[in-house]
Design a protein around this motif. Structure first.
Motif, short mmCIF file in Angstrom:
data_model
loop_
_atom_site.label_atom_id
_atom_site.label_comp_id
_atom_site.label_asym_id
_atom_site.label_seq_id
_atom_site.Cartn_x
_atom_site.Cartn_y
_atom_site.Cartn_z
N LEU A 1 -0.35 -2.22 53.52
CA LEU A 1 -0.71 -2.50 54.91
C LEU A 1 -1.03 -1.23 55.70
CD1 LEU A 1 -1.10 -4.50 57.19
CD2 LEU A 1 1.38 -4.48 57.58
N GLU A 2 -0.25 -0.18 55.51
CA GLU A 2 -0.49 1.04 56.28
C GLU A 2 -1.82 1.70 55.91
OE1 GLU A 2 2.49 3.83 57.15
OE2 GLU A 2 4.09 2.37 57.42
N TRP B 1 -2.24 2.38 66.30
CA TRP B 1 -1.28 1.37 65.88
C TRP B 1 0.03 2.07 65.51
CZ3 TRP B 1 0.65 1.65 60.84
CH2 TRP B 1 -0.05 2.53 59.99
N ARG B 2 1.07 1.29 65.35
CA ARG B 2 2.35 1.86 64.94
C ARG B 2 3.17 0.81 64.21
NH1 ARG B 2 5.29 2.21 70.88
NH2 ARG B 2 5.55 -0.04 71.20
N VAL B 3 4.22 1.26 63.54
CA VAL B 3 5.20 0.35 62.96
C VAL B 3 6.30 0.20 64.01
CG1 VAL B 3 6.90 0.00 61.13
CG2 VAL B 3 4.71 1.10 60.60
N GLY C 1 7.45 -3.49 57.78
CA GLY C 1 6.51 -4.44 57.21
C GLY C 1 5.61 -5.07 58.24
N MET C 2 5.80 -4.69 59.52
CA MET C 2 4.97 -5.21 60.60
C MET C 2 4.18 -4.05 61.21
SD MET C 2 5.81 -8.51 60.90
CE MET C 2 5.49 -9.08 62.57
N VAL C 3 3.11 -4.36 61.92
CA VAL C 3 2.35 -3.35 62.64
C VAL C 3 2.06 -3.87 64.05
CG1 VAL C 3 1.27 -2.33 60.61
CG2 VAL C 3 0.15 -4.24 61.77
#
Length: 551
Positions: A389-390, A404-406, A412-414
């Motif tokens: 994902l990253e 964007w960031r975690v 596991g989300m953004v």
């Protein structure tokens, strides 16, 4: 004598081996990297067969990173996304080269001349290694490298995992000869499932004491109430326009899905495919009923008198938040801070809801040409861009902690960022501009498919538009004009030629029918005109395309 002959043969063999190890040639470029030296007598295309002799499967590492033991340059044409930051200067590109040894040399082409330049490029014998952008695979696949042999769990595990989870991709990507020549790019999102959607002003509904209409008859009642009830409350009962749209079909604003209240819809292809059968919308009796209905609305002052004449800018100005004159609008999305807009899905006389649905999947994005000496390395590079994902976010959205960031505590989300200070510091005026400066956005080799929708974190309420589109899909309301896939060159060219005359005629016919009204004789004359335009032949070509997608 034998020793001399043997020595000469050895020298020749060494020379041949060395000639295959030189830096790759580079076609004329509009931007960035230093142009590589090019042998005067040999083009990359002429060396294509050498890779077969060497064995393309032995030219790259099938697993792990780097993909190549030694750095190798690959020329890739791409549509220019930012005039400020060159593609080769983006952080994600530099990191990709460092991780893989696949030295991607992006050659940028202005969006306005993309199609023309790509067509000219493919008329020559000096092709780049790959194309990242729209290509018309059905027309050019004979000059592209078939990718099937590389699409294995060993070589391309991320691609194969996704395709296996969505088996339709294995079929959609096949060219007329049955091979795969392109891989999807950009965004697969529910946002794009419906272009032209009806929205109704909830504030006006409350003002006139009406519920959301569920069919054409109820819509008429509501529009009449809007016209006569001063729903904007300014004391002027003559300044409300009950309903507006812009044109018959077209991205975002056309009336195409308003016809769905009668079980038909319009689109750029003018056909509807249901249960594998293609029908020409403007040949159906329901289309005639829809035209008569909207002609009555127009005659009674319930439609904007400029629906077929105002420009895109004029229509956009009418839909501005500060303007409170419209009760039902058709647009891509409608959300105001001062008013609430509700989606409008109207059932036909049988109680069925029909919505014209776009193909949100992508099939024409990343292709490797036959000029490429090491196609397997590029397939692995594409797989690398989609490895997690990253990495996908970096290629598709931009720099971490800027675009964007975690979110904290949400592994596991953004989360998409929209920080004006960061944007200003980076020389961007808004979020989209920053995205195009830092990533490949809608042209990204990292495919942001539907499975990632659930990975997006937001503190804000979910947007109405994608929720509505997902509901339409999940409940089976959506009907596509044509499925996604590649037609044969002959089929595609014939349909394009026929569409020009069909488009011109239908645009005028629909507008005239609604503004001036249409009776039975007018409808019969219309059907005769469609025969002259060879619409039945056009439908037959569309059906042939649909049938071929099933094979």
């Amino acid at each position: 004598m034998k020793k001399i002959i043997s020595l000469l043969m050895a020298i020749l063999m060494v020379g041949t081996a060395l000639s295959g190890c030189g830096e790759k040639t580079t076609p004329a470029k509009e931007d960035t990297k230093q142009e590589a030296s090019k042998p005067a007598e040999t083009s990359k295309t002429e060396n294509t067969e050498q890779k077969k002799e060497d064995g393309v499967m032995a030219m790259f590492n099938h697993t792990g990173y780097p993909i190549l033991n030694e750095k190798e340059t690959f020329d890739i044409y791409v549509e220019q996304l930012s005039p400020v930051v060159a593609a080769n200067d983006k952080e994600v590109v530099k990191k990709g080269i460092a991780d893989t040894n696949v030295d991607t040399n992006f050659i940028e082409v202005a969006s306005s001349s993309w199609k023309e330049k790509i067509n000219i490029l493919f008329s020559t014998s000096d092709l780049p290694d790959a194309i990242l952008g729209d290509l018309s695979v059905e027309e050019k696949y004979t000059q592209l490298y078939p990718l099937d042999e590389f699409l294995t769990e060993e070589i391309a595990p991320n691609i194969v995992k996704f395709f296996n989870s969505r088996p339709e991709y294995w079929e959609m990507l096949k060219a007329p000869d049955g091979h795969i020549y392109s891989l999807p790019t950009g965004d697969e999102t529910y946002w794009n499932a419906i272009d032209s959607q009806m929205f109704i002003n909830e504030n006006w509904l409350k003002a006139v004491g009406k519920e959301v209409p569920k069919n054409a008859a109820e819509l008429r009642e509501v529009l009449e109430a809007f016209k006569n009830g001063d729903p904007n409350g300014n004391g002027d009962t003559a300044d409300e326009v009950p309903m507006t749209f812009r044109g018959v079909w077209g991205w975002g604003d056309g009336m195409e899905n308003a016809l769905a209240a009668f079980g038909v819809f319009e689109s750029s292809s003018h056909v509807m495919t249901k249960d594998g059968t293609v029908k020409f919308a403007a040949q159906q009796d329901e289309y005639f009923e829809a035209l008569q209905f909207f002609a009555e609305l127009y005659k009674d002052g319930l439609l904007d008198t400029e629906v077929f004449t105002h420009s895109q800018d004029q229509y956009k100005a009418k839909l501005a938040e500060e303007v409170d004159k419209y009760g039902v609008v058709i647009t891509y999305d409608k959300q105001d801070k001062t008013r609430t807009w509700l989606p409008l899905l109207l059932a036909d006389k049988n109680g069925n809801i029909t919505v014209g649905l776009n193909n949100i999947e992508h099939v024409d994005g990343f292709s490797i040409t036959k000029a490429c000496k090491n196609p397997g390395a590029l397939v692995r590079w594409y797989d690398y861009c989609n490895k997690d994902l990253e990495t996908i976010m970096a290629w598709n959205r931009g720099v971490k902690d800027e675009a964007w960031r975690v979110p904290e505590g949400k592994e596991g989300m953004v989360e998409f960022l929209n920080d004006p200070e960061i944007q200003k510091a980076k020389g961007a005026n808004n979020r989209e501009e920053l995205r195009r400066m830092q990533s490949f956005a809608g042209k990204s080799p990292a495919y942001f498919n539907l499975s990632y929708q659930d990975k997006i974190f937001s503190n804000q309420p979910k947007k109405l538009k994608p929720l509505l589109n997902q509901e339409v899909i999940d409940k089976g309301y959506g009907v596509k004009a044509l499925p996604l896939g590649f037609a044969s060159k002959e089929n595609s060219e014939q349909r394009v030629l026929m569409l020009a005359d069909i488009d011109n005629y239908l645009n005028k016919f629909v507008a005239t029918s609604i503004v001036n009204g249409i009776d039975q004789k007018g409808w019969e004359d219309h059907l005769k005109t469609l025969e002259k335009l060879k619409v039945n032949e056009y439908v037959k070509l569309c059906q042939e395309f649909v049938d071929n997608q099933k094979k």
